[in-house]
Design an enzyme around this catalytic site. Sequence first.
Site, mmCIF file in Angstrom:
data_model
loop_
_atom_site.group_PDB
_atom_site.id
_atom_site.type_symbol
_atom_site.label_atom_id
_atom_site.label_comp_id
_atom_site.label_asym_id
_atom_site.label_seq_id
_atom_site.Cartn_x
_atom_site.Cartn_y
_atom_site.Cartn_z
ATOM 1 N N GLN A 1 0.825 -1.200 0.000
ATOM 2 C CA GLN A 1 0.000 0.000 0.000
ATOM 3 C C GLN A 1 0.860 1.251 0.000
ATOM 4 O O GLN A 1 0.556 2.230 -0.701
ATOM 5 C CB GLN A 1 -0.942 -0.002 1.205
ATOM 6 N N ALA B 1 0.396 2.691 14.220
ATOM 7 C CA ALA B 1 -0.344 3.801 14.814
ATOM 8 C C ALA B 1 -0.254 3.806 16.329
ATOM 9 O O ALA B 1 -0.559 4.818 16.961
ATOM 10 C CB ALA B 1 -1.806 3.733 14.389
ATOM 11 N N GLU C 1 -11.662 4.548 9.143
ATOM 12 C CA GLU C 1 -12.012 3.126 9.133
ATOM 13 C C GLU C 1 -10.781 2.230 9.265
ATOM 14 O O GLU C 1 -10.605 1.270 8.516
ATOM 15 C CB GLU C 1 -12.786 2.777 7.859
ATOM 16 N N HIS D 1 -8.431 -1.998 13.579
ATOM 17 C CA HIS D 1 -7.328 -2.904 13.290
ATOM 18 C C HIS D 1 -6.206 -2.805 14.302
ATOM 19 O O HIS D 1 -5.417 -3.734 14.451
ATOM 20 C CB HIS D 1 -6.701 -2.555 11.939
#
Length: 334
Positions: A155, A179, A196, A200
């Site tokens: 990504q 994060a 969104e 995770h």
Amino acid sequence: MRYLWYRILCVQLSWVALDSSAWDGGAVEVTIPRHVDDETTGDRLRRWADEWIRMVRVAVSPSDQPKTGQIYDIIGPQNLFGEESLFINLGYWANDPVTLDEASRDLARLVARTAELNKSDIVVDCGPGYGDQDILWAKEFGPKHITGVNLASEQIEIATRRVKEAGLGKRIDYVQASATALPQEDASCTKVLALESAFHFPSRVDFFAEALRVLKPGGRLVTADIVPKRTPLNALARAEVSRRGWRQASARAVRQAVDLIGYRDLLLDVGFAHALTRCISDDVYPPLGRFLRTRLRDPDMRHVNPVLRYTFTPLGFQLTALNTDYIVAMAQKA
């Protein structure tokens, strides 16, 4: 892993582009790397089998490291559901968009408006996917700089290429990091966004604490997130959090207790001065289910892994709505 397999399915919802993206304010061609245009039936079946095997291997791996980035790299852009982009979200359907692409853009805009994104902002985007939301924010809201934080290496590679093709390479960059351990210095940004992606993260407690640390005074954290509904089934988890506190309760109790109300309480407990949460489930789950009833019949959906494709049904989203809330949250640092 509580929502990982649900999210594996959500990934498709995003974006399989046929040509290029055009954004308000001038058309800019951005390459959409699908790698499936000339795929034969045999190649497609072999790819699906390889994806299944690799996902199972990741799922059963004894590693304690986050597995989300690995799963996303396996799924790749070839298994997405959208029309012209590579967004990875369920979309916001309140304004009756006619495509999943536009619904996903509307969700990105909702996050930006909630954050009051503006030209002076230095943004940390936690979970930027393939860069679509960052390109939209840069073009429509004009923040000074955006840094995307992501664990998925493919990504990052694709997003970096796409922002350069959009002429935004000096305003948007990406780093491979978690994060829950942000590489930014203390008080170094004005907005932290997580579209969104926060469900995770290994720990919302750690993520919220990291967001608070890197934000300047007055800065905002905004998330679009999926949380458990408050039901009798998670009453024991809420009781544990009430008794031991968010930081001392078990990770499982925190995950189950961080519902619409608990989310706000956790943000305040971490140290934010103000926090608001609101549920937008009615503008996400039902309209997306209705849209997919038609979308899944389109010929270009044949390339999507069937395990993922056949999970998205109106009934599936009705069941999801029984157990989870889709929320938008805003917290401000003193």
